[in-house]
Design a protein around this motif. Structure first.
Motif, short mmCIF file in Angstrom:
data_model
loop_
_atom_site.label_atom_id
_atom_site.label_comp_id
_atom_site.label_asym_id
_atom_site.label_seq_id
_atom_site.Cartn_x
_atom_site.Cartn_y
_atom_site.Cartn_z
N GLY A 122 42.03 8.32 39.46
CA GLY A 122 43.31 7.86 38.93
C GLY A 122 43.18 6.78 37.89
N LEU A 123 44.05 5.81 37.98
CA LEU A 123 44.12 4.73 37.00
C LEU A 123 43.12 3.63 37.34
N ASN A 124 42.58 2.98 36.29
CA ASN A 124 41.75 1.81 36.56
C ASN A 124 42.66 0.60 36.79
N ALA A 130 49.63 -1.77 34.69
CA ALA A 130 50.60 -1.38 33.66
C ALA A 130 51.64 -0.43 34.24
N TRP A 131 51.19 0.54 35.03
CA TRP A 131 52.13 1.49 35.65
C TRP A 131 53.06 0.77 36.62
N LEU A 132 52.51 -0.13 37.43
CA LEU A 132 53.33 -0.85 38.40
C LEU A 132 54.37 -1.73 37.71
N TYR A 133 53.93 -2.54 36.76
CA TYR A 133 54.81 -3.56 36.19
C TYR A 133 55.60 -3.11 34.97
N GLN A 134 55.11 -2.09 34.26
CA GLN A 134 55.81 -1.66 33.05
C GLN A 134 56.24 -0.19 33.10
N PRO A 154 52.26 -6.41 44.72
CA PRO A 154 50.84 -6.39 44.33
C PRO A 154 50.26 -7.79 44.47
N SER A 155 49.11 -7.90 45.13
CA SER A 155 48.61 -9.24 45.43
C SER A 155 47.09 -9.35 45.36
N ARG A 344 47.94 10.50 32.06
CA ARG A 344 47.46 11.24 30.89
C ARG A 344 47.45 10.37 29.63
N LYS A 345 48.53 9.66 29.37
CA LYS A 345 48.58 8.88 28.13
C LYS A 345 47.64 7.68 28.19
#
Length: 368
Positions: A122-124, A130-134, A154-155, A344-345
């Motif tokens: 998945g995501l690094n 970035a996905w969580l916050y934006q 997130p902690s 993907r992006k």
């Protein structure tokens, strides 16, 4: 230039008295604005893991400082009051107010829990944040967790993890068949499709299981944590990459009723303390892991890369699993519909800028 008061002594006493009365009134008002609150926090990690357990002490310290000691959070390690893998149950039923844990420990309740932590391939760390916050991730997590009577923040994050410790070499996909492997989350589900027998064991219990031969291999985190747990003494081969956790977001779980009952500024303080703990944990792991890896190799650990057929087969099974879960689980689908296009992006962007830079600069290290 000084001035001389023309007030009479009685008048001055009256002004002074009014000021003291105002100060007296301010103290109860301040106490009312900052009510005294005491919570207990359970961690899913032992105290020996200074970074992971340290998330709890860091958050507790900051919250106390920001509330002038009025909001106290007492921290407990895994097993002291709640078993490591039962933090969610204890928090959602109100036995304890809050805790630090991995959401992916609870995929047995719903595989959608994995999205809060990370997905295999998945995501690094940066992409996940970035996905969580934006990218809408936190909103999706909040909606999902509400159904479990929990608020999640997130902690902490371990960054990319290693592939774990093996008692024998893995030379091909065939060597995985029948292997008893401590691995948590959806990574275990994927490895099971490759013939592995996954075991979910709390961090503090992994070493004796490897030592006794109850399991053949174990993954936990990265060099800094693995060294502290002593895995190099009972398993020789250290594999990479940990493709099931390109990052691992550690969440601060709070019982939802207790969270909603907090004053708004206390909630803001907790959010800020968790954000700081997240940033510090990433920095600390990036600081500690290189030296820990050098020490592990010097002590006899043998670094090995997973064979390409293992990575290719695992990636194929991961995509198949996600498609099946999205088709059968509405919660998983809701997350996946947001997460997949974001993944993907992000891969395209990192392939253009980040990865070429990292690949070139890291290749220049040899001989320097």
């Amino acid at each position: 230039m000084s001035t001389i008061s023309t007030r009479s002594p009685a008048s001055r006493r009256g002004v002074l008295g009014a000021g003291l009365a105002g100060a007296a009134l301010a103290t109860p008002a301040l106490a009312q604005a900052n009510p005294k609150i005491s919570w207990r926090l359970t961690s899913s990690y032992p105290k020996s893991l200074e970074t992971l357990f340290g998330l709890s002490t860091q958050v507790a310290k900051r919250v106390a400082e920001a509330t002038d000691g009025q909001f106290q959070i007492q921290t407990f390690a895994a097993g002291e009051i709640v078993p490591a893998l039962q933090a969610l149950d204890a928090i959602q039923n109100g036995t304890i107010e809050c805790g630090h844990t991995l959401s992916s420990f609870y995929i047995g309740k719903d595989p959608a829990f994995a999205f809060d932590t990370s997905l295999p391939f998945g995501l690094n760390t940066r992409q996940h944040n970035a996905w969580l916050y934006q990218g809408g991730g936190r909103e999706l997590v909040a909606e999902f967790m509400k159904g479990h009577n929990v608020h999640a923040i997130p902690s902490g994050n371990t960054g990319a993890q290693m592939g774990g410790w093996f008692r024998k070499e893995i030379k091909s996909l065939a060597d995985l068949r029948g292997l008893k492997f401590r691995i948590a989350g959806l990574g275990g589900t994927i490895m099971a499709r490759l013939g592995v027998v996954p075991q979910q064991i709390a961090g503090g219990d992994i070493y004796p299981s490897l030592e006794r031969g109850t399991i053949d291999a174990a993954e936990f985190s990265g060099p800094a944590d693995d060294e502290k747990l002593g895995f190099q003494r009972v398993a020789k081969y250290y594999y990479y990459p940990g493709f099931w956790e390109g990052c691992a977001n550690v969440s601060f779980f709070v019982n939802l009723e207790r969270w909603n009952a907090l004053p708004a500024h206390y909630r803001a303080i907790v959010e800020a303390a968790c954000a700081e703990a997240l940033a510090l944990s990433v920095a600390k792991y990036d600081h500690l892991n290189p030296d820990a890896l050098f020490r592990l190799v010097a002590s006899g650990a043998e670094l090995r890369a997973f064979p390409q057929d293992v990575l290719a087969a695992a990636f194929k099974e991961a995509q198949a699993l996600y498609g099946e879960l999205a088709a059968s689980n509405a919660n998983f689908k809701k997350f996946y519909d947001s997460w997949l296009p974001y993944w993907r992006k992000e891969q395209i962007w990192f392939r253009v800028a980040e990865l070429p830079f990292d690949a070139f600069t890291s290749s220049q290290v040899q001989g320097r």
